[in-house]
Structures are given as C-alpha cells and as structure tokens.
Design an enzyme around this catalytic site. Structure first.
Site, PDB file in Angstrom:
ATOM      1  CG  ASP A  54      -2.316   0.341   0.950  1.00 62.10           C
ATOM      2  OD1 ASP A  54      -2.511   1.257   0.146  1.00 62.10           O
ATOM      3  OD2 ASP A  54      -3.228  -0.276   1.536  1.00 62.10           O
ATOM      4  CD1 TRP A  61      -5.440   2.904  -2.937  1.00 66.72           C
ATOM      5  CD2 TRP A  61      -3.997   4.615  -3.129  1.00 66.72           C
ATOM      6  NE1 TRP A  61      -4.645   2.919  -1.837  1.00 66.72           N
ATOM      7  CE2 TRP A  61      -3.754   3.953  -1.923  1.00 66.72           C
ATOM      8  CE3 TRP A  61      -3.227   5.731  -3.465  1.00 66.72           C
ATOM      9  CZ2 TRP A  61      -2.755   4.368  -1.050  1.00 66.72           C
ATOM     10  CZ3 TRP A  61      -2.224   6.137  -2.606  1.00 66.72           C
ATOM     11  CH2 TRP A  61      -2.004   5.463  -1.421  1.00 66.72           C
ATOM     12  N   GLY A  62      -4.343   3.934  -8.522  1.00 64.31           N
ATOM     13  CA  GLY A  62      -4.343   4.702  -9.777  1.00 64.31           C
ATOM     14  C   GLY A  62      -3.558   6.006  -9.703  1.00 64.31           C
ATOM     15  CB  ALA A  89       2.094   7.789  -8.095  1.00 63.45           C
ATOM     16  CG  ASP A  97      -9.813   1.207  -0.204  1.00 67.12           C
ATOM     17  OD1 ASP A  97      -8.847   1.329  -0.979  1.00 67.12           O
ATOM     18  OD2 ASP A  97      -9.684   1.097   1.024  1.00 67.12           O
TER      19      ASP A  97
HETATM   20  C1  GLA Z   1      -6.016   0.887   1.810  1.00 63.37           C
HETATM   21  C2  GLA Z   1      -6.138  -0.150   0.692  1.00 63.37           C
HETATM   22  C3  GLA Z   1      -7.146  -1.207   1.094  1.00 63.37           C
HETATM   23  C4  GLA Z   1      -6.764  -1.830   2.425  1.00 63.37           C
HETATM   24  C5  GLA Z   1      -6.584  -0.766   3.482  1.00 63.37           C
HETATM   25  C6  GLA Z   1      -5.993  -1.308   4.779  1.00 63.37           C
HETATM   26  O1  GLA Z   1      -7.172   1.619   1.935  1.00 63.37           O
HETATM   27  O2  GLA Z   1      -6.500   0.465  -0.510  1.00 63.37           O
HETATM   28  O3  GLA Z   1      -7.256  -2.179   0.081  1.00 63.37           O
HETATM   29  O4  GLA Z   1      -5.574  -2.564   2.251  1.00 63.37           O
HETATM   30  O5  GLA Z   1      -5.707   0.264   3.023  1.00 63.37           O
HETATM   31  O6  GLA Z   1      -5.820  -0.314   5.738  1.00 63.37           O
END
Ligand code: GLA
Length: 637
Positions: A195, A261-262, A264, A282
């Site tokens: 992450d 998450w897309g 950077a 998410d």
């Molecule tokens: C981020 C990730 C999720 C999950 C949470 C855990 O939000 O995008 O998929 O791993 O962290 O805290």
C-alpha cells in the site's frame, strides 16, 4: 516516461540542428527507438489473474488466525480452492511493532498465537506452512512508507501497531531489504500487497504528525494532483521492492500487488514492476462504487497483460448491495471482474457463505473467462452511461460478451454482429453463462436487461476478419510501452457516485488522474470513434503521437494497418510518421502525415518476428494530444 520522452526528443532535435551530437549527448535514449523487447515485467508469477481471499473486505483490520484459517478451510471444503481461489491474504492489522535493536517486525501474537516462537521472536512460518500444506498460497500486506493506511486514516482501528513513534513505523520505508527478506523469505509468503498511505498521508500538516504521533514523510503522492506527486520517487521505491523480491525469491515464484489506487501515474509504470496494480480507491459494497472501480479499469484494456493485471480492487460479492438479496448486482460484479481479467479476490467471511453465494463465486464458466489463457481484458464495444457492452477474445479465438445495465431500471439493448466482429450474414450462437440457455441470432438481437443486470454469454460465429486477429482483439499482447502523454490529465469518464460515507457533503468527487490519454482498443485515447480523413475504422488501435506500442507475435506472418492522424486531433499543424518494426528491424513506414490525409496502408511481412513495434513519431516531441490511429491493424496468418 512522457516527460523523459519530451526532453529526449527536444534535446535530440536541438543537437541535430547544431550538429552537436556526441556520444555523451546520447545519454538520454530516444524512447521511440524500437527495442525488440516485450517490456511487461517477467518478475513474479501471475500468468493469469491471481485468485483467492483477502481479510480486508470481510473483517477490516479485525483479523486473526482463527478467521483466516476458517477462510482457508472454507476455500478448500467448498471446492473454491480447486477452482483456483488459492491465495489467502492477510491485509492490514497483523503487525505489533518494529523492534528497535534490530528493526525486526513483530507480529500481533494475541491475534496470531501460532506466530509466537518462544525465543522472543515471532514468525508467520507456522501459519504459511499450514496454508501451504492445504495446497494454498499465503499473502501478506505492507506499506511503502513508514506507516500504514490504518494508522493514517482510521482512529478506531483494531490491531493498530503499538509502542513509541519508531516502534510504530511498521512500513517498508528504510527497511525494504530487511522486511522483504523477512516476509517473503523467512516467513515464506507468496504474495505481498504494498500500500502507499505512508507516502501519501503523513504530511507535516497532518495533525497526527504535528502532534508527534507519527514522523512526517513527503508526501510523495497527492492522490488528486499529479503535479504535486513525485512520480520518479514513488516509482523508485517500488523498483527497490522489485529488486529485493528478485534477490529473496530467485525462483521468481511470488506476486507483487501494487496498491497505489491509480495515483502517481502508476498506470504507465506498474506493468514494468508489479503483477497487479490497483486502478482506483477502495471499493465499497454499493453499486455506485462498483461502477467507479469498474470504470477505473475498463478503458485500460491495453494496460493489462499476462503477469501484470489491472486491479479494480477486491470482490465485495456477499456484502451490502452485492449480498444474496441483491443477486442481480452480485452477479454483475462477478461477471464484470471476470471480463476485465481482474484478480478475483473474495472479501467475504467464508464461514457464512451460502450455497447461493458459492454458486456465484464458483461459477465455472465465469472463472474460465477470467482465467482464459489468452489474457485479454474485455474491450468496450459500446460505451454509454446507461449500457455498456464488453467483448473479450478468448485463447481459442472464441468470444465472450457482457452487457451491463448501469441503471436502476430495466432497459432493452441491441447486440450486433459488429460488436462481436462477427459476420452479419451467418448465425451467431450465444450461451448464457448463468443459466446455460442457448440461443441464436443473425445480424442483431434485442436483449432485455433488468435493473443492474449483466448478461454474459459465450459466443460462437463466423469471424468478420477470418485471416487473423485485429490487434484490438488481443489487448493482452499489445503494450503501450510509450504512450505519448505529455501532460497527464484527469479522467473525466470515471463514474462519480454518491459516496455512502460522504453523501453530498463537500463538492463531490472530482475527475482524478488514472490514465486518461493512454492508448485504446477500438477508440481514440479520448473515447472517440477511430477516423482518418473521413474514413471510419470499427477496429484499430488509438494512440497519441510520439508513442511506441509493443505487440507480441504468436506466429503470425503479416501485419497490416491503415494509418494516419485521427480526425479528432486538435492540431492541424502536427506531422506524424508511422513506422513498423519486426524484432527491431524497420519493415514498413509512411511519409509524414497531417490531419485530414487519407489513411495510408502499411503492410509488412513479420514471419518469425517475436515482437512487432508500432511507432508514431511526431515532428515535435511536445505534441500535445495529437491522436493517431492504427486503423484495422491486424496480424494475419
Ligand atoms: C487501503 C487499501 C485497502 C486496504 C486498506 C488497509 O485503503 O487500498 O485495500 O488494504 O488500506 O488499511
């Protein structure tokens, strides 16, 4: 890459003008020069989209050994493991602290009792041994910064790391080699999800930082603004993870899951580093958020390849608007993820799984689509706010089609032979993958979709292009190595929903960057129909000037396309020259073309060549948004 390209081309142009080209000045290589290589990462093992289970959507951070092993057992007992769901992944919440005398990470043994080793250490080895003994694989979770997403965003987080500031720094930052060695070597995990909250959320202004709870870092990522993101620094951190993984696992038997998450510009570089890469924030268990996550990946069909997949986030099948009282939505979610070649990672408490739920997650035909050896993400044959039609070309040359009703009311849609690139004058057979029902149509058929329904079929018919495959039918074998984007722009096409946690507070979700302007199958990079000098192309690859596409050639003998600047290009002054290379050798080239010119046919023998490269070179390195079209581009036998 785009900035490097621009600088490279500008330098090359000015040096050429002054006659100053020397060996040193060639230091920045021209990224449009063919390499004869396929640049999608060969590190790690994900020839097909990974499948399994992850603790996050089911338990948030409230994860423990009992829950995890119950999920593992259920995967085996229900037969889901035998169908491919093998990874059992621990997400956030497992760590206790980083020991200060040697930097070793300690596991929360209150939640994972088997991790207590007696010598004061902790180890996940007993757990991964058990999972491996069940025929499963084991996944673990970390963060590329010093701190985790839970630490950054969730005050009442269960399983929060403990101790002083330094002890609570459980992320990889400054510990990449040590932690990768521990988790993927000593502990024997097979997958690591990394992450990025620690490089996103720990600005000096953050109250958690200014109050002394955490150390400031960067931020290196601004989720909303690329101009405030240090793309090279972010990429370099993940590159170092890649090196550590290669050292730790020389057998190459692991999966690196990038979770940015897309942001950077990860869309443009994840394919060189990771085996799966998140395309959005998410998912949550509601329809609007599913659409958002779907859209973040659905127009990036050329950015998913064997060993590096788009990841629109884990399945929420079983929960909220995807529970068994919402079977239409649950099936849609599953069918769309299967069509997109998304990793199928279950996020449900498997102790509660009903036969109905298992029939969705375990649908053999849908799993087969997702795991089809062709590795082609579905391509949008019709792209609307109300309805979308996705077509996926399978390894055996057959097709699958999914028709999605995005709306909350029933609609009728027409499926045509043209959507499927099949002949209009002979019968087309459909097999419904949920019911098994068979039907046949010629030319077009009217289909009724209930609210939020996705119909999904296997298709058989006579190909409109029988000699080979259009490149847009084999996106898994086409890689925009250089996509020609000069100034990245936010993507206006991604569904911006009513977020359950925010409702209409604030001024809404904005378009965020996520790859807008990248090359597309059967569309321009901005979603228009392909058109050169007034000639329409229903098949083809849309790209930008100053792009280089790599194409893997599985034994075809001839390449053909009709090329030109697309009619949608804004600049009338831009000039572009198209060139085809076979294993680095030039085999066909156009002259310099301008917008409005008739398409030029390029034909080239490519027999025996492994990699074909399609280069659209602009007359200037800084051409902005000049769309080019490889019309009807095909590889033929
Ligand atoms: C981020 C990730 C999720 C999950 C949470 C855990 O939000 O995008 O998929 O791993 O962290 O805290």
């Amino acid at each position: 890459m785009s900035r490097a390209l621009r600088t490279g081309l500008l330098l090359a142009a000015s040096f050429a003008a002054t006659g100053l080209i020397t060996t040193e000045l060639h230091a920045a290589p021209d990224p449009l020069t063919p390499t004869g290589q396929w640049s999608v990462t060969a590190r790690g093992q994900a020839p097909l989209p990974p499948m399994g289970w992850n603790s996050w959507n089911a338990f948030n951070s409230d994860i423990d050994e009992e829950k995890l092993m119950a999920a593992a057992k259920a995967l085996v007992d229900t037969g889901l493991a035998a169908k491919g769901y093998r990874y059992v992944d621990i997400d956030d919440g497992w760590w206790l602290k980083r020991r200060q005398n040697d930097g070793r990470l300690l596991i929360r043994t209150a939640a994972f009792p088997s991790a207590q080793t007696g010598d004061g250490n902790t180890s996940f080895r007993p757990l991964t041994d058990r999972l491996h003994g069940m025929g499963l694989k084991a996944g673990i979770y970390s963060d590329i910064g010093r701190n985790s997403c839970g630490q950054a965003y969730t005050a009442d987080f269960k399983g929060q790391p403990e101790g002083n500031v330094a002890e609570r720094e459980v992320g990889l930052y400054d510990h990449i080699d040590q932690d990768i060695g521990l988790m993927m070597g000593e502990w024997g995990f097979d997958l690591i999800k990394i992450d990025g909250c620690g490089i996103r959320a720990m600005s000096p202004e953050n109250k958690l930082v200014s109050s002394g709870q955490y150390r400031a870092l960067g931020p290196l990522v601004d989720y909303e603004n690329l101009s405030r993101t240090d793309i090279p620094a972010v990429r370099d951190l993940y590159r170092r993870v890649g090196l550590a993984l290669a050292r730790t696992r020389p057998a190459n038997d692991y999966v690196l899951s990038i979770c940015l998450w897309g942001a950077a510009d990860v869309r443009s570089w994840a394919k060189e580093l990771g085996n799966m890469s998140r395309t959005s924030e998410d998912i949550s268990p509601n329809w609007e958020r599913m659409l958002h996550n779907l859209d973040s990946a659905s127009r990036r069909e050329l950015y998913a390849h064997p060993n590096s997949w788009n990841d629109p986030d884990m399945l929420y099948v079983g929960t909220g608007e995807f529970d068994t009282a919402h079977v239409q939505e649950a099936r849609s979610h599953m069918a769309l993820w299967a069509m997109l070649n998304a990793p199928l990672i279950i996020g449900y408490d498997m102790r509660k799984a009903t036969p109905e739920l298992l029939s969705i997650l375990g649908n053999n035909a849908l799993i087969a689509l997702n795991q089809d050896a062709g590795g082609n993400q579905a391509v949008l044959a019709y792209d609307g706010d109300t309805a979308q039609i996705f077509v996926k070309t399978l390894a055996d040359g057959g097709k699958a089609v999914a028709l999605l009703n995005r709306t909350g009311g029933p609609i009728d849609v027409k499926l045509t032979a043209a959507h499927l690139k099949l002949r209009e004058d002979s019968g087309i057979d459909l097999t419904d993958l949920w019911t098994g029902a068979q039907s046949r149509f010629t030319k077009e058929v009217n289909l009724h979709l209930a609210a939020h329904q996705t119909l999904v079929f296997r298709v058989a018919g006579a190909r409109a292009h029988p000699g080979g495959l259009y490149l847009s039918e084999m996106p898994g074998s086409v890689n925009p190595a250089v996509d020609g984007i000069v100034e990245p722009m936010a993507d206006p096409m991604v569904h911006r929903g009513l977020l359950p946690w925010r409702n209409t507070r604030g001024d809404g979700e904005h378009p965020i960057y996520g790859g807008w302007g990248g090359a597309r199958a059967d569309a321009t990079p901005y979603g228009m129909s392909l058109r050169i000098g007034g000639v329409n192309f229903s098949s083809g690859i849309g790209a930008l000037a100053n792009s280089r596409l790599e194409v893997r050639n599985a034994g075809y003998r001839n390449f053909a396309a009709r090329v030109g600047i697309d009619d949608s290009a804004l600049s009338p002054d831009a000039r572009v020259r198209f060139e085809v290379f076979a294993d680095g050798r030039s085999v066909a080239r156009s002259g310099w073309m301008k917008r409005g010119d008739q398409p030029v046919a390029l034909n080239a023998p490519v027999e025996g060549a492994r990699i074909i490269e399609l280069v659209a070179r602009g007359d200037r390195g800084d051409l902005q948004n000049v769309t080019v079209t490889w019309g009807a581009a095909a590889l033929d036998r």
